[in-house]
Design a protein around this motif. Structure first.
Motif, PDB file in Angstrom:
ATOM      1  N   THR A  15      15.190 -40.852  96.393  1.00  0.00           N
ATOM      2  CA  THR A  15      13.997 -40.025  96.647  1.00  0.00           C
ATOM      3  C   THR A  15      13.792 -39.724  98.134  1.00  0.00           C
ATOM      4  N   THR A  16      14.856 -39.754  98.888  1.00  0.00           N
ATOM      5  CA  THR A  16      14.771 -39.469 100.317  1.00  0.00           C
ATOM      6  C   THR A  16      14.445 -37.991 100.530  1.00  0.00           C
ATOM      7  N   PRO A  17      13.432 -37.695 101.350  1.00  0.00           N
ATOM      8  CA  PRO A  17      13.128 -36.284 101.640  1.00  0.00           C
ATOM      9  C   PRO A  17      14.321 -35.598 102.304  1.00  0.00           C
ATOM     10  N   PRO A  18      14.490 -34.304 102.072  1.00  0.00           N
ATOM     11  CA  PRO A  18      15.667 -33.601 102.604  1.00  0.00           C
ATOM     12  C   PRO A  18      15.755 -33.597 104.137  1.00  0.00           C
ATOM     13  N   TRP A  19      14.635 -33.807 104.810  1.00  0.00           N
ATOM     14  CA  TRP A  19      14.651 -33.782 106.266  1.00  0.00           C
ATOM     15  C   TRP A  19      15.015 -35.142 106.879  1.00  0.00           C
ATOM     16  N   ASP A  31      20.707 -45.920  99.344  1.00  0.00           N
ATOM     17  CA  ASP A  31      19.795 -46.789  98.607  1.00  0.00           C
ATOM     18  C   ASP A  31      19.096 -46.002  97.517  1.00  0.00           C
ATOM     19  N   PHE A  32      18.724 -46.681  96.441  1.00  0.00           N
ATOM     20  CA  PHE A  32      17.950 -46.088  95.360  1.00  0.00           C
ATOM     21  C   PHE A  32      16.518 -46.589  95.486  1.00  0.00           C
ATOM     22  N   ASN A  33      15.583 -45.778  95.050  1.00  0.00           N
ATOM     23  CA  ASN A  33      14.176 -46.163  95.018  1.00  0.00           C
ATOM     24  C   ASN A  33      14.015 -47.269  93.969  1.00  0.00           C
ATOM     25  N   ASN A  72      25.217 -53.072  91.941  1.00  0.00           N
ATOM     26  CA  ASN A  72      24.627 -53.524  93.208  1.00  0.00           C
ATOM     27  C   ASN A  72      23.129 -53.235  93.275  1.00  0.00           C
ATOM     28  N   ARG A  73      22.684 -52.221  92.555  1.00  0.00           N
ATOM     29  CA  ARG A  73      21.269 -51.841  92.568  1.00  0.00           C
ATOM     30  C   ARG A  73      20.527 -52.363  91.345  1.00  0.00           C
ATOM     31  N   LYS A  74      21.180 -53.242  90.597  1.00  0.00           N
ATOM     32  CA  LYS A  74      20.579 -53.937  89.447  1.00  0.00           C
ATOM     33  C   LYS A  74      20.230 -52.998  88.288  1.00  0.00           C
ATOM     34  N   ILE A  75      20.990 -51.913  88.148  1.00  0.00           N
ATOM     35  CA  ILE A  75      20.822 -51.042  86.983  1.00  0.00           C
ATOM     36  C   ILE A  75      21.559 -51.708  85.831  1.00  0.00           C
ATOM     37  N   GLN A  76      20.885 -51.841  84.703  1.00  0.00           N
ATOM     38  CA  GLN A  76      21.352 -52.691  83.615  1.00  0.00           C
ATOM     39  C   GLN A  76      22.370 -52.051  82.671  1.00  0.00           C
ATOM     40  N   ILE A 135       9.670 -38.077  94.623  1.00  0.00           N
ATOM     41  CA  ILE A 135       8.937 -39.015  93.771  1.00  0.00           C
ATOM     42  C   ILE A 135       9.884 -39.700  92.792  1.00  0.00           C
ATOM     43  N   GLY A 136      10.766 -38.936  92.181  1.00  0.00           N
ATOM     44  CA  GLY A 136      11.763 -39.499  91.283  1.00  0.00           C
ATOM     45  C   GLY A 136      11.218 -39.922  89.934  1.00  0.00           C
ATOM     46  N   PHE A 137      11.925 -40.864  89.321  1.00  0.00           N
ATOM     47  CA  PHE A 137      11.605 -41.335  87.971  1.00  0.00           C
ATOM     48  C   PHE A 137      10.505 -42.394  88.062  1.00  0.00           C
TER      49      PHE A 137
END
Length: 150
Positions: A15-19, A31-33, A72-76, A135-137
């Motif tokens: 969810t990093t802003p484009p700027w 990194d993931f949110n 690594n980001r704990k996605i199951q 904002i993302g999911f």
């Protein structure tokens, strides 16, 4: 085939802003949110999905590399595959429609922020959870996804 989750990354889990430059994880990838990852893992508690990555980032890493990034980001859940790269598709909407047709997929959900998906036919669009880039999911989108599973 299990229920299919067609998953984008930017605007869904990233969810990093484009700027701004992405914050980089210790493994050298964006990194993931964490809230978005948590909501994705909650979604997996309600349905058994095959994850198919639609993100353009799929062109820069292998499936094995992405599955390590997810661990690594704990996605199951692991990613089952990437949407094929169709030379004649101009946007995400065309890629998704072609993928659904070519793989005979009827049971699916799409998590994406790509506005071209707004022009999907109603029977496909009703399975779309359209997120916002920065904002993302979030929990609101998780509730929307869970409602679509019923």
């Amino acid at each position: 085939m299990k229920k299919v989750l067609i998953l984008d990354l930017d605007g869904v889990l990233i969810t990093t802003p484009p700027w701004k430059s992405d914050t980089i994880h210790i493994d050298g990838y964006s990194d993931f949110n964490q809230n978005c990852v948590s909501n994705l893992n909650k979604l997996f508690e309600y349905a058994d999905f095959e994850i198919w990555l639609s993100s353009t980032r799929r062109l820069r890493k292998t499936l094995s590399e992405f599955n390590q990034i997810f661990r690594n980001r704990k996605i199951q859940k692991e990613i089952s595959g990437f949407l094929p790269v169709y030379e004649n598709c101009k946007n995400r909407r065309e890629e998704v429609l072609r993928f659904l047709l070519d793989y005979h997929i009827n049971d699916f959900i799409i998590l994406d922020d790509d506005k071209s998906l707004n022009s999907l036919k109603d029977e496909v669009k009703q399975k779309l959870i359209l997120t916002e880039l920065t904002i993302g999911f979030n929990s609101e989108k998780l509730k929307e996804a869970l409602a679509k599973l019923k």
